[in-house]
Design a protein around this motif. Structure first.
Motif, mmCIF file in Angstrom:
data_model
loop_
_atom_site.group_PDB
_atom_site.id
_atom_site.type_symbol
_atom_site.label_atom_id
_atom_site.label_comp_id
_atom_site.label_asym_id
_atom_site.label_seq_id
_atom_site.Cartn_x
_atom_site.Cartn_y
_atom_site.Cartn_z
ATOM 1 N N TRP A 212 0.820 -1.202 0.000
ATOM 2 C CA TRP A 212 0.000 0.000 0.000
ATOM 3 C C TRP A 212 0.859 1.260 0.000
ATOM 4 O O TRP A 212 0.545 2.249 -0.680
ATOM 5 N N LEU A 213 1.974 1.256 0.733
ATOM 6 C CA LEU A 213 2.863 2.419 0.746
ATOM 7 C C LEU A 213 3.509 2.645 -0.622
ATOM 8 O O LEU A 213 3.623 3.793 -1.083
ATOM 9 N N ALA A 214 3.920 1.544 -1.294
ATOM 10 C CA ALA A 214 4.504 1.691 -2.630
ATOM 11 C C ALA A 214 3.468 2.214 -3.624
ATOM 12 O O ALA A 214 3.765 3.082 -4.465
ATOM 13 N N LYS A 215 2.234 1.715 -3.504
ATOM 14 C CA LYS A 215 1.171 2.188 -4.389
ATOM 15 C C LYS A 215 0.856 3.667 -4.140
ATOM 16 O O LYS A 215 0.639 4.441 -5.083
ATOM 17 N N LYS A 216 0.847 4.067 -2.866
ATOM 18 C CA LYS A 216 0.577 5.462 -2.536
ATOM 19 C C LYS A 216 1.676 6.371 -3.090
ATOM 20 O O LYS A 216 1.391 7.445 -3.649
ATOM 21 N N GLU A 217 2.942 5.949 -2.949
ATOM 22 C CA GLU A 217 4.044 6.750 -3.491
ATOM 23 C C GLU A 217 3.962 6.873 -5.002
ATOM 24 O O GLU A 217 4.191 7.959 -5.571
ATOM 25 N N PHE A 218 3.598 5.772 -5.658
ATOM 26 C CA PHE A 218 3.452 5.813 -7.122
ATOM 27 C C PHE A 218 2.304 6.738 -7.543
ATOM 28 O O PHE A 218 2.426 7.503 -8.510
ATOM 29 N N CYS A 219 1.192 6.691 -6.821
ATOM 30 C CA CYS A 219 0.056 7.566 -7.143
ATOM 31 C C CYS A 219 0.408 9.038 -6.944
ATOM 32 O O CYS A 219 -0.020 9.902 -7.738
ATOM 33 N N ILE A 220 1.210 9.335 -5.916
ATOM 34 C CA ILE A 220 1.626 10.723 -5.698
ATOM 35 C C ILE A 220 2.512 11.206 -6.847
ATOM 36 O O ILE A 220 2.384 12.348 -7.328
ATOM 37 N N LYS A 221 3.414 10.339 -7.315
ATOM 38 C CA LYS A 221 4.268 10.707 -8.452
ATOM 39 C C LYS A 221 3.438 10.950 -9.711
ATOM 40 O O LYS A 221 3.667 11.926 -10.452
ATOM 41 N N VAL A 222 2.470 10.087 -9.960
ATOM 42 C CA VAL A 222 1.603 10.258 -11.133
ATOM 43 C C VAL A 222 0.802 11.550 -11.023
ATOM 44 O O VAL A 222 0.653 12.306 -12.005
ATOM 45 N N PHE A 223 0.289 11.834 -9.820
ATOM 46 C CA PHE A 223 -0.486 13.056 -9.623
ATOM 47 C C PHE A 223 0.363 14.303 -9.875
ATOM 48 O O PHE A 223 -0.086 15.263 -10.551
ATOM 49 N N LYS A 224 1.598 14.305 -9.392
ATOM 50 C CA LYS A 224 2.469 15.456 -9.617
ATOM 51 C C LYS A 224 2.816 15.611 -11.090
ATOM 52 O O LYS A 224 2.862 16.742 -11.621
ATOM 53 N N ALA A 225 3.044 14.478 -11.778
ATOM 54 C CA ALA A 225 3.348 14.548 -13.208
ATOM 55 C C ALA A 225 2.157 15.093 -13.994
ATOM 56 O O ALA A 225 2.315 15.924 -14.919
ATOM 57 N N VAL A 226 0.941 14.661 -13.645
ATOM 58 C CA VAL A 226 -0.256 15.157 -14.331
ATOM 59 C C VAL A 226 -0.454 16.643 -14.071
ATOM 60 O O VAL A 226 -0.801 17.428 -14.976
ATOM 61 N N GLN A 227 -0.235 17.085 -12.817
ATOM 62 C CA GLN A 227 -0.373 18.510 -12.499
ATOM 63 C C GLN A 227 0.652 19.347 -13.252
ATOM 64 O O GLN A 227 0.341 20.455 -13.737
ATOM 65 N N LYS A 228 1.874 18.845 -13.397
ATOM 66 C CA LYS A 228 2.900 19.567 -14.147
ATOM 67 C C LYS A 228 2.527 19.670 -15.621
ATOM 68 O O LYS A 228 2.686 20.728 -16.257
ATOM 69 N N GLN A 229 1.981 18.572 -16.170
ATOM 70 C CA GLN A 229 1.564 18.583 -17.573
ATOM 71 C C GLN A 229 0.411 19.557 -17.802
ATOM 72 O O GLN A 229 0.383 20.291 -18.799
ATOM 73 N N LYS A 230 -0.539 19.601 -16.877
ATOM 74 C CA LYS A 230 -1.649 20.546 -17.002
ATOM 75 C C LYS A 230 -1.175 21.993 -16.900
ATOM 76 O O LYS A 230 -1.679 22.880 -17.613
ATOM 77 N N ALA A 231 -0.208 22.234 -16.019
ATOM 78 C CA ALA A 231 0.328 23.594 -15.904
ATOM 79 C C ALA A 231 1.017 24.019 -17.198
ATOM 80 O O ALA A 231 0.874 25.176 -17.654
ATOM 81 N N GLU A 232 1.771 23.108 -17.817
ATOM 82 C CA GLU A 232 2.405 23.429 -19.106
ATOM 83 C C GLU A 232 1.367 23.706 -20.191
ATOM 84 O O GLU A 232 1.526 24.626 -21.015
ATOM 85 N N GLN A 233 0.294 22.909 -20.192
ATOM 86 C CA GLN A 233 -0.774 23.152 -21.175
ATOM 87 C C GLN A 233 -1.445 24.507 -20.949
ATOM 88 O O GLN A 233 -1.779 25.223 -21.907
ATOM 89 N N ARG A 234 -1.626 24.886 -19.683
ATOM 90 C CA ARG A 234 -2.222 26.190 -19.391
ATOM 91 C C ARG A 234 -1.326 27.331 -19.870
ATOM 92 O O ARG A 234 -1.804 28.307 -20.454
ATOM 93 N N LEU A 235 -0.042 27.202 -19.637
ATOM 94 C CA LEU A 235 0.894 28.230 -20.090
ATOM 95 C C LEU A 235 0.908 28.338 -21.612
ATOM 96 O O LEU A 235 0.968 29.450 -22.182
#
Length: 256
Positions: A212-235
């Protein structure tokens, strides 16, 4: 001839040894009687003998068991009459022997628990005839839970009663939660009169396993990557919008 000479020498040496040993034993016994523990040695004899005092095996001190929590029945006086005889006027005027037979001194454990349950109900009930309110149910469960806790302290391997106690605790927690939402003043009174400490349940609970801890860490990484991609699209959209507005302004200026 030689055999006779050898036989005589052996007999003389054995007699000397027996004489020495007898004198040494007599000396040891004499010293033991006088109570002396000094070493006894005889010149010409190798070694020494020590008479030690007798060892006494004293009894060990009994270990004191740790005192457990105070029982809920400890405040009931032994001279108090049973619940079914307390309201009879004849029981108050009878002789001491009958009073002792009707008192809690010779009562069973179930009678004492029943009397304690009635005392807890009298503290929280709304009126004299109240037997079905939430407050009365909480008082009944509290008496049952405390009785099972005292039983499990002596018999900690009794799994059936442990399960009943945990089920009663969960049911009482649900009733207190409902009473807290509906009538908060009654909830405070019940907790104060019965000595209950209400703890809020956790908002979210999950067993933290390695997976569960490994899955949570992976989900946090995916969430940060998606947020970064959305920010680039907004810019990118903002930059395209600025360019479009600038082109419109130039076209309007040329048309004028």
């Amino acid at each position: 001839m030689f055999t006779n000479i050898g036989l005589r020498a052996v007999l003389k040496s054995s007699a000397a040894v027996l004489r020495d040993s007898s004198t040494l034993c007599s000396a040891v016994l004499a010293k033991a009687k006088t109570g002396s523990s000094n070493s006894l040695s005889r010149p010409g004899v190798a070694g020494s003998f020590v008479v030690l005092p007798p060892v006494r095996q004293y009894a060990r001190v009994a270990k004191k068991k740790p005192a457990g929590p105070v029982s809920q029945l400890s405040d009931l006086p032994p001279t108090m009459l049973k619940m079914e005889y307390a309201a009879l006027p004849l029981a108050q005027t009878t002789d001491d022997l009958v009073k002792r037979l009707l008192s809690l001194e010779l009562a069973s454990h179930s009678d004492k628990v029943q009397l304690k349950r009635e005392q807890l109900i009298a503290k929280v009930q709304r009126d004299e005839n109240d037997r079905s309110s939430v407050e009365v149910k909480v008082a009944i469960m509290t008496a049952t839970i405390r009785n099972l806790q005292e039983h499990l302290q002596k018999h900690h391997k009794d799994k059936a009663n442990k399960r009943r106690m945990l089920m009663a605790i969960d049911q009482r927690k649900k009733l207190l939660k409902r009473l807290r939402l509906v009538r908060y003043d009654a909830f405070e009174k019940v907790c104060e009169q019965l000595g209950i400490t209400y703890t809020f349940p956790p908002e979210y609970y999950r067993r933290a396993t390695h997976r569960w801890l490994a899955k949570k860490e992976f989900c946090i990484k995916v969430f940060k990557a998606v947020q970064k991609q959305k920010a680039e699209q907004r810019l990118m959209k903002q930059s395209l919008g600025h360019k479009a507005t600038e082109g419109d302004k130039t076209k309007a200026a040329e048309a004028r």
